[in-house]
Design an enzyme around this catalytic site. Structure first.
Site, PDB file in Angstrom:
ATOM      1  N   ASP A   3      47.298  46.411  17.845  1.00  0.00           N
ATOM      2  CA  ASP A   3      48.034  47.353  17.007  1.00  0.00           C
ATOM      3  C   ASP A   3      48.382  48.555  17.864  1.00  0.00           C
ATOM      4  OD1 ASP A   3      49.266  48.493  14.873  1.00  0.00           O
ATOM      5  OD2 ASP A   3      47.447  49.444  14.123  1.00  0.00           O
TER       6      ASP A   3
ATOM      7  N   ASP B  11      46.098  40.265   9.041  1.00  0.00           N
ATOM      8  CA  ASP B  11      44.871  40.746   9.665  1.00  0.00           C
ATOM      9  C   ASP B  11      44.240  41.701   8.684  1.00  0.00           C
ATOM     10  OD1 ASP B  11      46.811  43.090  10.345  1.00  0.00           O
ATOM     11  OD2 ASP B  11      44.801  43.849  10.717  1.00  0.00           O
TER      12      ASP B  11
ATOM     13  N   CYS C 294      30.538  25.692   1.767  1.00  0.00           N
ATOM     14  CA  CYS C 294      30.884  26.226   3.081  1.00  0.00           C
ATOM     15  C   CYS C 294      30.017  25.550   4.137  1.00  0.00           C
ATOM     16  CB  CYS C 294      30.662  27.734   3.096  1.00  0.00           C
ATOM     17  SG  CYS C 294      30.975  28.478   4.716  1.00  0.00           S
TER      18      CYS C 294
ATOM     19  N   CYS D 100      29.580  26.807   7.261  1.00  0.00           N
ATOM     20  CA  CYS D 100      29.270  27.725   8.359  1.00  0.00           C
ATOM     21  C   CYS D 100      27.769  27.732   8.642  1.00  0.00           C
ATOM     22  CB  CYS D 100      29.763  29.141   8.054  1.00  0.00           C
ATOM     23  SG  CYS D 100      28.682  30.092   6.957  1.00  0.00           S
TER      24      CYS D 100
ATOM     25  N   CYS E 195      25.621  29.382   5.870  1.00  0.00           N
ATOM     26  CA  CYS E 195      25.448  28.595   4.645  1.00  0.00           C
ATOM     27  C   CYS E 195      24.654  27.316   4.878  1.00  0.00           C
ATOM     28  CB  CYS E 195      26.806  28.275   4.034  1.00  0.00           C
ATOM     29  SG  CYS E 195      27.621  29.742   3.363  1.00  0.00           S
TER      30      CYS E 195
ATOM     31  N   HIS F 234      29.908  34.193   8.096  1.00  0.00           N
ATOM     32  CA  HIS F 234      30.328  33.527   6.860  1.00  0.00           C
ATOM     33  C   HIS F 234      31.693  34.016   6.374  1.00  0.00           C
ATOM     34  CE1 HIS F 234      30.702  31.759   2.999  1.00  0.00           C
ATOM     35  NE2 HIS F 234      31.044  32.958   2.571  1.00  0.00           N
TER      36      HIS F 234
END
Length: 379
Positions: free
Chosen positions: A102, A277, A315, A317, A320, A346
């Site tokens: 940015d 984003d 999930c 991940c 999880c 997560h």
RNA sequence: GGUGGGGUUCCCGAGUGGCCAAAGGGAACAGACUGUAAAUCUGUCGUCUUACGACUUCGGUGGUUCAAAUCCACCCCCCACCA
């Protein structure tokens, strides 16, 4: 498809290809110097060259394709020239995949009181030590070139929600002049870094149209919608987004800056936006709000104190797969460092799964259904 | 046994006649967070469903006073030092 992929491998940096469309939602890919980005995409934010609490190998494992850095922050510390001497931000931060930076335009908005806007640029007062710095469109290009980001953003003025019509009208013109100065300072072909313009126009449709009209014919690699989600209601934001997104060039990537919630992202995709984003997944992870396939979970709540179930049963991940809600609540309550990491892993997984799911749905022509599913959870 | 200090709302800790349901911090509970000045911020936090209101609290008992967490008397406990 294989033929297509072969062609894209040979395509020049900056090439953007649309692979499918479902309603206004688009499936595409963008080629950058550090790899291809599949769109729609969510870009985790790593302001100072680090996605907070998450190491690059984790990010890669999560399937993050591109992350954000910030010109203002990295210029102040450690300094863009220092980063340049270390081979650019990719090398310095050990992140080999694409990076978007940015411009510092958002700091024009968020550091109100610490900055002064003139035709030449923005004078900032460092939030770190109070020292004065001038950001011009040219300076900001130079910094981003030193960082060697794959996608550079032009300096813009992000106006607050309550800004008056006349002020917004003048501001949008300034943003256009700054964009053209940035393009002039970095002509096409001068390097492998892409350059995106940012449309503004506050909360007036005619000004939004005007901003797009002034920028769209110029030679930028992508076009962003800036100045949304700065305090307005969702209704207003979606109304302006629905108005603006279709005005942007169809053959270039469209980037909705700083947005947003799962609902915002899916809504944006449905309106034809390709890139997003937001600090939300990482910041909220550190503040205890987790996004799941069952809706938002505030992990600090007492009701999870003895909840042995996983955070999100749907999930996959690490968090999880491995830990209970009870343990995650304990870590958060105890302010353990691990809490920030597990929560961030997560939430980023959720946001990345969300855009992966969207891409699949577009490819299969069932995006509306996919969108309805997210709306049912988060509207 | 002596001398000194002290016992305040879940915890620590201010408060020494009315402006005190009682500062401040912590804990607890709840909420916010959108191109990151954010591992931050906000609210509640004696009881009464709401409170401009009512009621009960500052080791115990009794007293002084229009009025006491604050003053007096006695008692109970804790800490430090001295024997």
């Amino acid at each position: 498809m294989t033929q297509n992929a072969m062609n894209f491998a040979d395509a020049p940096v900056g090439a953007f290809e649309l692979l499918a469309q479902d309603g206004a939602a688009r499936l595409g890919r963008l080629k950058t110097a550090h790899g291809v980005v599949n769109t729609p995409i969510f870009m985790p934010v790593g302001t100072v060259g680090s996605v907070k609490a998450v190491a690059p190998d984790d990010l890669a494992a999560l399937g993050a394709e591109i992350i954000l850095g910030n010109t203002y922050h990295l210029y102040l510390r450690p300094g863009d020239e220092l980063v340049q001497r270390r081979g650019g931000l990719h090398n310095f931060a050990a992140w080999p995949r694409p990076i978007l930076t940015d411009s510092g335009g958002f700091q024009v908005f968020s550091l109100e009181g610490l900055r002064k806007i003139t035709e030449e640029g923005v004078e900032f007062r460092s939030h770190l030590d109070g020292s004065k710095h001038l950001f011009t469109p040219e300076k900001v290009i130079s910094i981003q070139r030193n960082l060697n980001s794959d996608i550079m953003m032009v300096l813009d003025e992000c106006v607050p929600f309550g800004a008056a019509y006349d002020y917004t009208a003048k501001s949008l013109e300034l943003t256009t002049r700054w964009a053209l100065r940035a393009r002039e300072a970095y002509p096409r072909g001068a390097g492998q870094n892409l350059l995106f313009a940012i449309t503004q126009g506050g909360f007036h449709k005619d000004l939004r149209s005007e901003s797009v009209a002034q920028l769209r014919e110029h030679d930028f690699d992508g076009f962003a919608i800036g100045g949304l989600s700065v305090g307005e209601s969702k209704e207003i934001m979606y109304d302006l987004l629905a108005h603006t997104a279709p005005l942007l060039p169809a053959h270039k990537p469209r980037y909705l800056m700083g947005v947003g919630t799962p609902l915002d992202i899916v809504t944006g995709i449905g309106m034809g936006v390709d890139m997003f984003d937001c600090v939300l997944p990482t910041r909220n992870a550190r503040n205890g709000t987790l996004y799941t396939s069952l809706g938002k979970v505030n992990i600090k709540r007492k009701e999870y104190a003895e909840d042995d179930s996983p955070l999100d049963p749907n999930c996959n991940c690490y968090t999880c797969r491995t830990f209970s809600r009870a343990y995650l609540r304990h870590l958060f309550t105890a302010q353990e460092i691990l809490s920030y990491r597990l929560n961030s892993l997560h939430n980023l997984t959720y946001f990345l799964d969300l855009v992966r799911g969207a891409r699949k749905a577009i490819a299969e022509g069932r995006f509306a259904e996919f969108q309805a599913g997210v709306e049912a959870l988060y509207a």
